[in-house]
Design a protein around this motif. Structure first.
Motif, PDB file in Angstrom:
ATOM      1  N   MET A  96       0.742  -0.936   0.073  1.00 38.44           N
ATOM      2  CA  MET A  96      -0.134   0.270  -0.061  1.00 38.44           C
ATOM      3  C   MET A  96       0.955   1.394  -0.283  1.00 38.44           C
ATOM      4  O   MET A  96       0.131   2.586  -0.283  1.00 38.44           O
ATOM      5  N   TRP A  97       2.169   1.186   0.209  1.00 38.12           N
ATOM      6  CA  TRP A  97       2.773   1.979   0.367  1.00 38.12           C
ATOM      7  C   TRP A  97       3.004   3.134  -0.454  1.00 38.12           C
ATOM      8  O   TRP A  97       2.863   4.378  -0.867  1.00 38.12           O
ATOM      9  N   PRO A  98       3.024   2.407  -2.023  1.00 33.14           N
ATOM     10  CA  PRO A  98       3.145   3.634  -2.832  1.00 33.14           C
ATOM     11  C   PRO A  98       1.913   4.288  -3.847  1.00 33.14           C
ATOM     12  O   PRO A  98       2.470   5.407  -3.646  1.00 33.14           O
ATOM     13  N   GLU A  99       0.883   3.237  -2.699  1.00 37.72           N
ATOM     14  CA  GLU A  99      -0.128   4.132  -3.536  1.00 37.72           C
ATOM     15  C   GLU A  99      -0.280   5.700  -2.408  1.00 37.72           C
ATOM     16  O   GLU A  99      -0.529   6.835  -2.633  1.00 37.72           O
ATOM     17  N   VAL A 100      -0.215   5.083  -1.068  1.00 35.87           N
ATOM     18  CA  VAL A 100      -0.546   5.382   0.570  1.00 35.87           C
ATOM     19  C   VAL A 100       0.026   7.709   0.009  1.00 35.87           C
ATOM     20  O   VAL A 100      -0.252   8.239  -0.467  1.00 35.87           O
ATOM     21  N   ARG A 101       1.714   6.882  -0.463  1.00 39.09           N
ATOM     22  CA  ARG A 101       2.610   8.272  -0.455  1.00 39.09           C
ATOM     23  C   ARG A 101       2.116   8.995  -1.893  1.00 39.09           C
ATOM     24  O   ARG A 101       2.301  10.277  -1.776  1.00 39.09           O
ATOM     25  N   ASP A 102       1.787   7.744  -2.968  1.00 36.59           N
ATOM     26  CA  ASP A 102       0.951   8.870  -4.389  1.00 36.59           C
ATOM     27  C   ASP A 102      -0.422   9.817  -3.712  1.00 36.59           C
ATOM     28  O   ASP A 102      -0.014  11.152  -4.170  1.00 36.59           O
ATOM     29  N   THR A 103      -1.059   9.751  -2.692  1.00 35.91           N
ATOM     30  CA  THR A 103      -2.100   9.802  -2.514  1.00 35.91           C
ATOM     31  C   THR A 103      -2.262  10.593  -1.456  1.00 35.91           C
ATOM     32  O   THR A 103      -2.041  12.437  -1.761  1.00 35.91           O
ATOM     33  N   LEU A 104      -0.786  11.674  -0.504  1.00 40.29           N
ATOM     34  CA  LEU A 104       0.146  12.011   0.156  1.00 40.29           C
ATOM     35  C   LEU A 104       0.448  13.150  -0.036  1.00 40.29           C
ATOM     36  O   LEU A 104       0.720  14.196   0.055  1.00 40.29           O
ATOM     37  N   ARG A 105       1.067  12.722  -1.844  1.00 44.00           N
ATOM     38  CA  ARG A 105       2.114  14.237  -2.310  1.00 44.00           C
ATOM     39  C   ARG A 105       1.251  14.781  -2.678  1.00 44.00           C
ATOM     40  O   ARG A 105       0.784  16.604  -3.570  1.00 44.00           O
ATOM     41  N   GLU A 106      -0.238  14.549  -3.471  1.00 34.87           N
ATOM     42  CA  GLU A 106      -1.334  15.453  -4.080  1.00 34.87           C
ATOM     43  C   GLU A 106      -1.863  16.541  -3.162  1.00 34.87           C
ATOM     44  O   GLU A 106      -2.357  17.536  -3.723  1.00 34.87           O
ATOM     45  N   VAL A 111      -0.074  19.109   3.929  1.00 37.98           N
ATOM     46  CA  VAL A 111       0.967  18.232   4.669  1.00 37.98           C
ATOM     47  C   VAL A 111       2.257  17.897   4.617  1.00 37.98           C
ATOM     48  O   VAL A 111       3.047  17.676   5.187  1.00 37.98           O
ATOM     49  N   GLY A 112       2.552  19.386   3.614  1.00 34.88           N
ATOM     50  CA  GLY A 112       4.177  19.361   3.837  1.00 34.88           C
ATOM     51  C   GLY A 112       4.537  18.022   3.126  1.00 34.88           C
ATOM     52  O   GLY A 112       4.081  17.420   2.534  1.00 34.88           O
ATOM     53  N   PRO A 113       6.096  17.385   2.925  1.00 28.58           N
ATOM     54  CA  PRO A 113       7.130  16.609   2.483  1.00 28.58           C
ATOM     55  C   PRO A 113       6.930  15.558   3.596  1.00 28.58           C
ATOM     56  O   PRO A 113       6.207  15.485   4.750  1.00 28.58           O
ATOM     57  N   ILE A 114       6.478  14.381   2.868  1.00 33.33           N
ATOM     58  CA  ILE A 114       6.172  12.962   4.132  1.00 33.33           C
ATOM     59  C   ILE A 114       7.642  12.200   3.810  1.00 33.33           C
ATOM     60  O   ILE A 114       8.559  11.916   2.862  1.00 33.33           O
ATOM     61  N   ARG A 115       7.207  11.035   5.177  1.00 32.36           N
ATOM     62  CA  ARG A 115       8.036  10.694   4.862  1.00 32.36           C
ATOM     63  C   ARG A 115       7.513   9.021   5.545  1.00 32.36           C
ATOM     64  O   ARG A 115       7.157   8.880   6.540  1.00 32.36           O
ATOM     65  N   ARG A 116       8.666   7.838   5.382  1.00 33.74           N
ATOM     66  CA  ARG A 116       7.786   6.815   5.941  1.00 33.74           C
ATOM     67  C   ARG A 116       9.136   5.917   6.765  1.00 33.74           C
ATOM     68  O   ARG A 116      10.083   6.487   6.516  1.00 33.74           O
ATOM     69  N   ALA A 140      -7.808  11.912   2.976  1.00 36.87           N
ATOM     70  CA  ALA A 140      -7.790  11.272   1.771  1.00 36.87           C
ATOM     71  C   ALA A 140      -7.110  10.015   1.848  1.00 36.87           C
ATOM     72  O   ALA A 140      -6.930   8.784   0.782  1.00 36.87           O
ATOM     73  N   VAL A 141      -6.177   8.974   2.903  1.00 33.73           N
ATOM     74  CA  VAL A 141      -6.101   7.722   2.531  1.00 33.73           C
ATOM     75  C   VAL A 141      -7.294   7.061   2.988  1.00 33.73           C
ATOM     76  O   VAL A 141      -7.421   6.212   2.702  1.00 33.73           O
TER      77      VAL A 141
END
Length: 553
Positions: A96-106, A111-116, A140-141
């Motif tokens: 799920m990480w790629p999907e969550v990452r792309d959603t939060l980048r939108e 939310v600013g920069p994100i990091r797992r 969003a998630v």
């Protein structure tokens, strides 16, 4: 009149001959078994002089079906494995990480920069730079959630999303965990079954026990270790981008990356992107082969979705290395020379022919979704099985002799007719067992012994009824005809109730209980057939030839 039409006589005779023909290969068990194994090996691997000679040991035009011997008769391996279903939760979060990452980048403005960041197994933790945007991040998630469709979880979502400080935490919902557990067990059962069946073993018992355990019993295999070597291999194949190469086993791969060793070169490690380009689930076929240098290899082919992703990646990364990873070890890391658009490729390495064949089998069967931990393992030697078979033979012989002697002493010539039908009856049982590919176990032998004792019940009812009819001073032909007609209801009532019991045992029981139920149920069918049709046919033929004025039963 005591008559049987010609077509009925021929039908009875054909059924008896067909049943005995199907049972005949069991008299030459080892010879026919070698023929069957050689024929299957030739089909999978190609012909060799040794295999061709083994196949020629039994004529191909004769029946070659055998009654499979169970673990207690043939020896073999017994394993009880526990499926680590929690591993699947972590894999789901990684996926799920790629999907969550792309959603939060939108939602970057909010939310600013994100990091797992590191998280407990089964959870996905994402740190956002602006905690004040948590509400937008959670919304969003949560939009990524899908419904969980189960009998108990209709309407619930597959993920739960919450926020703690600057962390967005994602995990599977309870309903989705239950559904995932069931899918994982069922998938593990099917993959283990495919792996065991494809290497030529006979009639394995593979069934679920409890919530997360699998019972595996395979007759005829050498040892529990041999079975574990095949089943215990996860065979998870992935194609992953290479970040760098190192000789430091303690090097930190960085977030979103993994560090895997090279399977051929000790001391060499690769830093790879954790998310694979293509995974083994998208393989449709894998076969042992030889590369351009004549060394054993494995060829593979993707399904359309996998071929499209593989082709697109190789087209965009010509000149870059990518890794072929099997069970967290890098098999090879070739450089992409040109786009691979055909959806197929080849895995090379220091394989032997046996290793390439086994790897192809594992890849065709698919990857186990979770690790199996073996809680119990036993190897049952063939000597114990031989002793069991010998004891079963003695029991059958004793039962046979006792029943044959009783029937001959009680009913004379008619008792001999019943004895011939009893022998035919046992042959028909083994013919049916061979036809359906059933497995014979010790309880199954007990069912056959019980059938031998019960098989003459119908004849006893018929003969006693004939005795009663003879007392009414009617002719022998009429007495025999009435004896069969008036005994039918009692015969059917007695055997139907026993057959219902056998059906319930088969439906509700498992393992040895089912083996007993199968032989008992088939024995009831064959004993009724031989008592009503076979003995009557013999008596009719005898009456037509001798035409006796009186008979003594």
């Amino acid at each position: 009149m005591l008559q049987i039409a010609l077509w009925k006589r021929l039908s009875i005779l054909m059924v008896v001959l067909a049943g005995l023909a199907l049972a005949m290969p069991n008299l030459f068990y080892e010879r026919v078994e070698r023929h069957n194994d050689a024929a299957k090996a030739i089909e999978l691997q190609g012909a060799t002089p040794e295999l061709t000679a083994e196949r020629a040991g039994w004529p191909g035009w004769l029946p070659n079906g055998l009654v499979n011997l169970g673990l207690d008769l043939r020896g073999g391996a017994h394993l009880l494995a526990e499926v680590q279903v929690a591993d699947v939760y972590a894999d789901r979060m990684d996926g799920m990480w790629p999907e969550v990452r792309d959603t939060l980048r939108e939602q970057r403005d909010a939310v600013g920069p994100i990091r797992r960041v590191d998280a407990p197994p089964g959870e996905l933790h994402v740190r956002i730079a602006r905690p004040e945007g948590m509400e937008a991040a959670l919304a969003a998630v949560r939009d990524l959630a899908r419904p969980t469709v189960t009998l108990t979880g209709v309407g619930s979502s597959d993920i739960e999303v919450r926020g703690e400080g600057d962390l967005v935490i994602v995990q599977l919902s309870e309903a989705e965990r239950l559904a995932t557990d069931n899918r994982t067990i069922q998938q593990s059962l099917e993959i283990v079954r495919r792996r065991v069946d494809e290497v030529g073993t006979r009639e394995p018992t593979i069934q679920r026990q409890g919530a997360d355990r699998i019972l595996i019993q395979v007759p005829g295999i050498g040892s529990a270790e041999e079975l574990k070597a095949l089943i215990g291999t996860t065979a998870r194949l992935t194609f992953q981008p290479v970040v760098s190469r190192t000789d430091n086993p303690n090097e930190s791969p960085g977030p979103g990356n993994v560090l895997y060793p090279d399977i051929e070169d000790d001391g060499v490690y690769y830093v790879l992107e954790k998310a694979p380009v293509v995974s083994g689930e998208e393989l449709t076929d894998a076969q042992p082969a030889f590369d351009q240098n004549g060394q054993p290899s494995v060829t593979f082919r993707f399904n359309p979705a996998g071929a499209r992703k593989f082709g697109q990646y190789t087209q965009e990364n010509v000149g870059s290395p990518f890794a072929i990873v099997l069970d967290d070890e890098v098999i090879s890391a070739p450089v992409i020379r040109e786009a691979i658009l055909g959806g197929s490729g080849q895995i090379t390495g220091n394989f032997t022919v046996e290793e390439s064949t086994q790897l192809a089998i594992l890849l065709r069967a698919g990857a186990l979704p979770a690790e199996l931990v073996f809680l119990e393992e036993r190897t049952i030697g063939p000597e114990l099985g031989a002793d069991s078979i010998e004891a079963g033979k003695i029991a059958c012989i004793v039962a046979f002799v006792a029943v044959l002697g009783f029937m001959w002493a009680s009913y004379g010539l008619f008792g001999l007719f019943a004895n011939i039908a009893l022998i035919v009856n046992v042959g028909l049982i083994f013919g049916l067992l061979s036809l359906i590919g059933a497995t014979l176990t010790l309880p199954g032998i007990a069912g056959i012994v019980l059938t031998i004792g019960m098989a003459v019940d119908a004849n006893v009812l018929i003969f006693e009824r004939i005795r009663e009819e003879l007392k009414s001073a009617r002719g022998p032909a009429r007495a025999i005809e009435l004896g069969y007609e008036r005994a039918l209801s009692a015969i059917f009532d007695a055997n139907i109730t026993t057959f219902i019991t056998a059906t319930i045992l088969f439906a509700m029981g498992s393992g040895p209980v089912k083996g007993f139920a199968v032989t008992l149920g088939l024995g009831i069918l064959t004993s009724v057939f031989t008592a009503i049709y076979v003995t009557r046919l013999m008596i009719v033929i005898w009456m037509e030839r001798r035409r006796p004025k009186t008979i003594t039963v």
